[in-house]
Design a protein around this motif. Structure first.
Motif, PDB file in Angstrom:
ATOM      1  N   GLU A   3       0.837  -1.195   0.000  1.00 46.09           N
ATOM      2  CA  GLU A   3       0.000   0.000   0.000  1.00 46.09           C
ATOM      3  C   GLU A   3       0.873   1.247   0.000  1.00 46.09           C
ATOM      4  O   GLU A   3       2.030   1.194   0.400  1.00 46.09           O
ATOM      5  N   PHE A   4       0.249   2.365  -0.372  1.00 49.29           N
ATOM      6  CA  PHE A   4       0.881   3.668  -0.209  1.00 49.29           C
ATOM      7  C   PHE A   4       0.974   3.945   1.290  1.00 49.29           C
ATOM      8  O   PHE A   4       0.064   3.644   2.055  1.00 49.29           O
ATOM      9  N   ARG A   5       2.086   4.520   1.719  1.00 47.34           N
ATOM     10  CA  ARG A   5       2.234   4.877   3.129  1.00 47.34           C
ATOM     11  C   ARG A   5       2.691   6.329   3.259  1.00 47.34           C
ATOM     12  O   ARG A   5       3.695   6.715   2.672  1.00 47.34           O
ATOM     13  N   CYS A   6       1.915   7.083   4.027  1.00 46.84           N
ATOM     14  CA  CYS A   6       2.297   8.452   4.347  1.00 46.84           C
ATOM     15  C   CYS A   6       2.362   8.551   5.857  1.00 46.84           C
ATOM     16  O   CYS A   6       1.329   8.419   6.523  1.00 46.84           O
ATOM     17  N   GLN A   7       3.545   8.724   6.414  1.00 53.59           N
ATOM     18  CA  GLN A   7       3.692   8.760   7.872  1.00 53.59           C
ATOM     19  C   GLN A   7       5.044   9.351   8.255  1.00 53.59           C
ATOM     20  O   GLN A   7       5.941   9.464   7.427  1.00 53.59           O
ATOM     21  N   TRP A   8       5.177   9.701   9.516  1.00 54.81           N
ATOM     22  CA  TRP A   8       6.471  10.158  10.027  1.00 54.81           C
ATOM     23  C   TRP A   8       7.341   8.937  10.292  1.00 54.81           C
ATOM     24  O   TRP A   8       6.838   7.917  10.764  1.00 54.81           O
ATOM     25  N   PRO A  49       8.978  12.839   7.298  1.00 50.87           N
ATOM     26  CA  PRO A  49       7.917  11.956   6.781  1.00 50.87           C
ATOM     27  C   PRO A  49       8.264  11.243   5.471  1.00 50.87           C
ATOM     28  O   PRO A  49       9.100  11.722   4.707  1.00 50.87           O
ATOM     29  N   ALA A  83       6.192   9.315   2.007  1.00 52.67           N
ATOM     30  CA  ALA A  83       4.905   9.205   1.302  1.00 52.67           C
ATOM     31  C   ALA A  83       5.175   8.505  -0.017  1.00 52.67           C
ATOM     32  O   ALA A  83       5.555   9.139  -1.001  1.00 52.67           O
ATOM     33  N   ARG A 100       9.511  18.441   3.703  1.00 53.05           N
ATOM     34  CA  ARG A 100       8.297  18.470   4.520  1.00 53.05           C
ATOM     35  C   ARG A 100       8.625  18.602   6.003  1.00 53.05           C
ATOM     36  O   ARG A 100       7.728  18.584   6.847  1.00 53.05           O
ATOM     37  N   LEU A 144       5.503  22.890  10.745  1.00 59.52           N
ATOM     38  CA  LEU A 144       5.177  21.544  10.261  1.00 59.52           C
ATOM     39  C   LEU A 144       5.686  20.477  11.231  1.00 59.52           C
ATOM     40  O   LEU A 144       5.768  19.307  10.897  1.00 59.52           O
TER      41      LEU A 144
END
Lengths: 237, 765
Positions: free
Chosen positions: A109-114, A139, A141, A211, A217
């Motif tokens: 899956e796509f993962r967007c996280q720190w 992060p 992504a 980012r 941020l």
């Protein structure tokens, strides 16, 4: 020092990277359209994140055929600094400017996280203002960020100190014997998050330092990477 | 559909059309006769298709327009109200916010991945067609039951398939185009079994001088079609979205379009490069009813006509008929009207972005839409017939209402009885909290939103999971707060009060993070309007929404109505969804819901009658689908609003979270979970533990204040006449809640709360 941010059809992080380079780091920065072939006015070229050509076929597979890539080979050969972030890293691998490849995350899956990164080599032009073992919070992504390479190449990268960043726990610890670990978000071999070429002037990393370059941020850890590159160029002049 | 396009000439005039043909083009016989009357002749096949599409519920809003007129649409800061691609409000002297929400329910039910993906594509185009750079997406999603043992296994698997497909489709499209998905909702209820709702909201930013309108003008100006080639996909999508889903809907698959997010990204960049360019007269995206609606609507807004040459339309297949080309919903296409003589400047930009642009028509003075194909006129319709003269159904004219009366609704529950029922059902408040946290509606949506790039464009100060997302304007202090709200159980029980409550709830979400509401967009999802009770429920919900919006001074600037949300398993709950946009003066001072540490004083602000009617714990967990939502108390809301605004301005707040799904107990638990900090709380015991902890009545907020600011907050509350209860203090690793006499209601570790919450959706995905 002059920096360029390449704009491929489908680049998404071009404006973000431009903003950080020009406004936060304070570098003279311009966009470089993918059809351009003259990079002689630049000291640093960044390939930003995104979905160049929709990531159709394979992430980076079509972008590497852009006119600018030929010029980039020459630029890198002359010792210019090149930095590929996320999709930029994928393109650099496809273009043969960096070894290895980026495969689909083990979670599929796509993962967007720190994530947390440990600085493995602070002697590159991109990490000179960091210290070895320092932990950065930056992060990711991506869907295709699992760094893979044949065993002998992997060994070579490790021996030459080409592994620059590794995914780690918040305290900086990690276990190289583990193939899968909760702190490694994509299943990269040896928990690799970023590498340089043999000469050390081409960096590829999956996490997005742009980012994490402003307090608002919630992390400024990424800024040091751009600052290092800036300092390296200044010193070389 | 196949039969309509099978080799029958486009210009064939069916006289009279049979029922089957009318059904296929989506017209009733009555409407057909109206069209013949207006036209003064019988329409041919192409014209029938065009009229059917634009008179469909989806494009023409024939059942809803009359009621929608009741909504407030004006305020000094509104630059563009409903009627354009999207609404626009002023943010600063130079900047404006452009936003809209739209449904893609029917396509997502049948083909979840592409249905949701093209829903995202469509709403993004609405935003950049106005010259605005899209900066955020939010999705309000409803699915059927996903937990085993609660529903027939086949139905549950279908629900899960839809959930996975929709989420993957949103991720696929939004991530690729590079717009962060920063918020939204996901709720489940058996009423959505196999009939999901997928509402997508997009928010953009524009410099005021670069705003573009979707109107044609200037006789002789050329009309270009840019982007994807036209194919037979989605032919009659608009009429398809205006009929109930049936077992046979699977056969409608060709009516679902396939998206190409990369092409959209190129269109986006090219359009934004052209926005504000003097050579561009108007831009309109091609959405429902494709070329027909985009040409008719731009011409109508400009008071002109248009001639179209279908031979010039770039096609994917040479076989396409005029009928198919006029109604194709092929994605990623834009219509651009250019000032004559400046064509080359515009075409250069499209070439730069590798886009095909074809000259397909010209603006004409006569207000008709005249379509040429292979040298002959295949359609000639007055623009007004397609747009403002679409039928309008009113209570007096063939769409009467019948009082909406769902079983059990409309009568308040006896509070003591409910309290006793819940005490018996759960045994203890702690047990109820455990179940509430593990319910998919309350549980963490992390497994969903970690698949969305929610940080691209480096604007996301507070992403998914909070009361509202906070997005900064890069390079400025000012930012936006965004939320969607659509708790259908309130509307199901009390359409008027429930919809009003949604408005207040959305506003409170924004106020909690430190924003001031600017405007809303709405997406009204209901079952078939041909059911007279549904129509009544719709009308009352719109009334309630309008009342609340007027009371708090927030206008509607864009929206969408989606009817016919029902399938073989029944009707969906009446689900109006509100997307609210607010302004944050200084994003660095925005406040989150997590308790940032120990030693903070906790206050409960606002009061209510603590009824349990329509609460998650009664309605969802105990199946008490009865009762009546409390009447809105606007003066109390205004006082609370003033208090929160002042407290934020003075920087008093360390955390704030409004009380909604699951009541005070869930609010406290979420504050603990998000901040990884415990709390010790004492509450009054009347009228009962369950009412105290799980009521969702009224507008209430829990705030955490550093000890030195506590007295100031109490004083401010007193000044503003807001009920203010000092309920406890943050710290430790447990959430402990007691009644005043020392009775222990909840004592759970933050880890346990977090584990339950984390599993709410993840366990079943």
């Amino acid at each position: 020092m002059r920096a360029g941010v390449i704009v491929f059809p489908g680049s998404n992080c071009d404006h973000d990277t431009f903003h950080v380079l020009s406004q936060i780091v304070g570098a003279d920065t311009r966009f470089v359209f993918h059809r351009e072939t003259d990079l002689s006015d630049l000291d640093l070229v960044v390939l930003p994140g995104g979905f160049s050509y929709g990531d159709y076929l394979r992430a980076g597979a079509i972008a590497r055929l852009s006119p600018v890539i030929e010029a980039l080979h020459e630029f890198a050969q002359r010792g210019g600094l090149v930095m590929g972030i996320c999709n930029g890293f994928q393109i650099l691998c496809e273009a043969g400017l960096l070894p290895g490849a980026l495969a689909v995350n083990t979670c599929l899956e796509f993962r967007c996280q720190w994530v947390h990164l440990r600085v493995e080599n602070a002697a590159t032009p991109f990490t000179s203002s960091l210290s070895p073992g320092q932990v950065l919070r930056i992060p990711i992504a991506h869907q295709e960020g699992r760094y893979i390479a044949p065993p002998d190449l992997l060994e070579e990268l490790e021996e030459n100190g080409q592994v620059v960043f590794r995914y780690c726990r918040p305290d900086g610890s990690l276990d190289l014997k583990e193939r899968e670990a909760p702190y490694n978000p994509n299943g990269s071999l040896n928990h690799i998050a970023g590498i340089v070429n043999r000469q050390g002037n081409v960096l590829g990393m999956m996490p997005h330092p742009e980012r994490a370059s402003e307090k608002v941020l919630s992390s400024e850890d990424g800024r040091a990477i751009f600052m290092s590159a800036l300092a390296a160029v200044g010193a070389a002049r | 559909m196949a039969r309509v396009r099978e080799r029958i000439p486009d210009t064939f005039v069916p006289d009279p059309p049979d029922d089957e043909l009318l059904r296929r083009v989506g017209l009733t016989r009555h409407e057909y006769e109206r069209a013949v009357g207006l036209l003064g002749r019988k329409p041919n096949l192409v014209e029938l298709g065009m009229i059917g599409a634009l008179w469909s519920e989806h494009c023409g809003y024939k059942s809803s327009r009359l009621y929608l007129r009741e909504l407030p649409t004006e305020a000094p800061w509104v630059l563009q109200g409903p009627g354009e691609n999207a609404g626009i409000v002023e943010l600063t002297e130079e900047l404006a916010v452009v936003f809209k929400i739209e449904s893609h329910n029917h396509p997502s039910a049948i083909e979840p991945f592409q249905g949701a993906a093209t829903g995202i594509g469509g709403i993004i185009r609405d935003i950049f067609a106005m010259g605005a750079r899209p900066i955020a997406l939010l999705d309000s999603l409803r699915f059927g039951e996903i937990r085993p043992g609660k529903v027939n296994e086949e139905v549950r698997r279908r629900n899960l398939y839809q959930l996975h497909g929709v989420v993957a489709g949103i991720a696929h499209y939004g991530n690729c185009v590079g717009i962060p998905t920063v918020g939204g909702e996901l709720m489940t209820d058996p009423a959505y079994n196999t009939t999901p709702l997928v509402n997508c909201m997009c928010v953009g930013l524009v410099r005021k001088e670069r705003m573009v309108r979707a109107r044609a003008s200037g006789v002789g100006n050329p009309v270009f079609l840019v982007g994807a080639r036209t194919g037979p996909d989605g032919v009659q999508g608009a009429t398809f979205a205006s009929a109930e889903l049936t077992e046979r809907s699977e056969e409608d698959r060709p009516a679902v379009q396939v998206g190409d997010p990369f092409l959209e990204k190129l269109l986006l960049e090219a359009t934004l490069e052209l926005a504000g360019h003097p050579a561009v007269v108007g831009i309109q995206d091609l959405g429902a009813a494709g070329l027909t609606s985009s040409t008719a609507e731009t011409a109508a807004r400009g008071g002109v006509g248009m001639e179209l040459n279908l031979d010039a339309v770039p096609k994917r297949s040479a076989e396409l008929s005029a009928y198919e080309m006029m109604l194709s919903e092929s994605q990623e296409r834009m219509l651009i009207i250019v000032r004559a003589g400046n064509e080359e400047e515009v075409l250069r930009v499209f070439r730069k972005w590798d886009l095909d642009a074809a000259l397909v028509g010209r603006v004409i003075e006569e207000p008709v839409l005249r379509v040429f194909h292979r040298g002959e006129v295949v359609a000639e319709l007055p623009v007004g017939l397609l747009t403002e003269e679409a039928p309008l159904y009113t209570p007096d004219y063939c769409r009467p209402r019948e009082p909406y009366r769902p079983a059990g609704a409309g009568q308040p529950l006896c509070r003591d009885e409910v309290e006793a029922t819940l005490a018996k059902r759960f045994g203890s408040p702690a047990a109820a909290l455990r179940e509430a946290l593990a319910h998919p509606t309350v549980g963490s949506k992390l497994p969903v939103w970690r698949q969305y790039d929610h940080m691209v464009r480096i604007g996301t100060v507070a992403g998914p999971g909070g009361d509202a997302a906070v997005i900064r304007v890069v390079g400025e202090r000012v930012g936006l707060a965004l939320t969607t709200d659509g708790t259908a159980r309130w509307v199901y029980l009390s359409p008027h009060r429930g919809a009003a409550k949604l408005v207040l709830e959305a506003a409170l979400n924004l106020l909690s993070v430190g924003a001031e509401p600017l405007a809303i967009t709405n997406c009204l999802n209901f079952a078939s309007p041909e059911d007279l009770q549904v129509m009544d429920c719709f009308a009352r919900a719109v009334e309630g929404m309008g009342e609340a919006l007027r009371e708090i001074g927030v206008p509607v600037v864009s929206g969408n109505v989606s009817f016919y949300n029902e399938g073989p398993l029944g009707k969906v709950l009446p689900t109006p969804v509100i997307g609210m946009v607010g302004k944050v003066e200084d994003v660095s001072r925005a406040v989150g819901m997590g308790l940032p540490g120990p030693g903070l004083e906790l206050f409960l602000l606002g009061s209510s009658d603590l009824r349990l009617d329509g609460s998650l714990i009664a309605f969802d967990l105990t199946e008490i689908r009865a009762g009546e939502v409390e009447p809105p108390d606007y003066p109390a809301f205004r006082r609370l609003r003033e208090l929160l605004s002042r407290a934020h301005r003075e920087g008093l707040m360390a955390a704030a979270h409004d009380i909604s799904d699951g009541g005070l107990a869930v609010t406290l638990a979420e504050m603990c979970i998000t901040g990884s900090t415990g709390a010790e709380v004492t509450l009054p015991e009347g009228p009962g533990a369950f009412a105290r902890l799980f009521s969702e009545a009224g507008q209430r907020v829990v705030v955490a204040v550093p000890a030195e600011g506590a007295d100031r907050l109490s004083a401010l509350a007193e000044d503003n006449g807001v009920a203010c209860l000092r309920i406890g203090r943050s710290g430790g690793g447990r959430l402990i809640v007691r009644g005043e006499s020392g009775q222990e209601w909840i004592d759970m570790s933050v880890e346990e709360l977090a584990a339950l919450h984390r599993g709410g959706v993840e366990r079943w995905m």
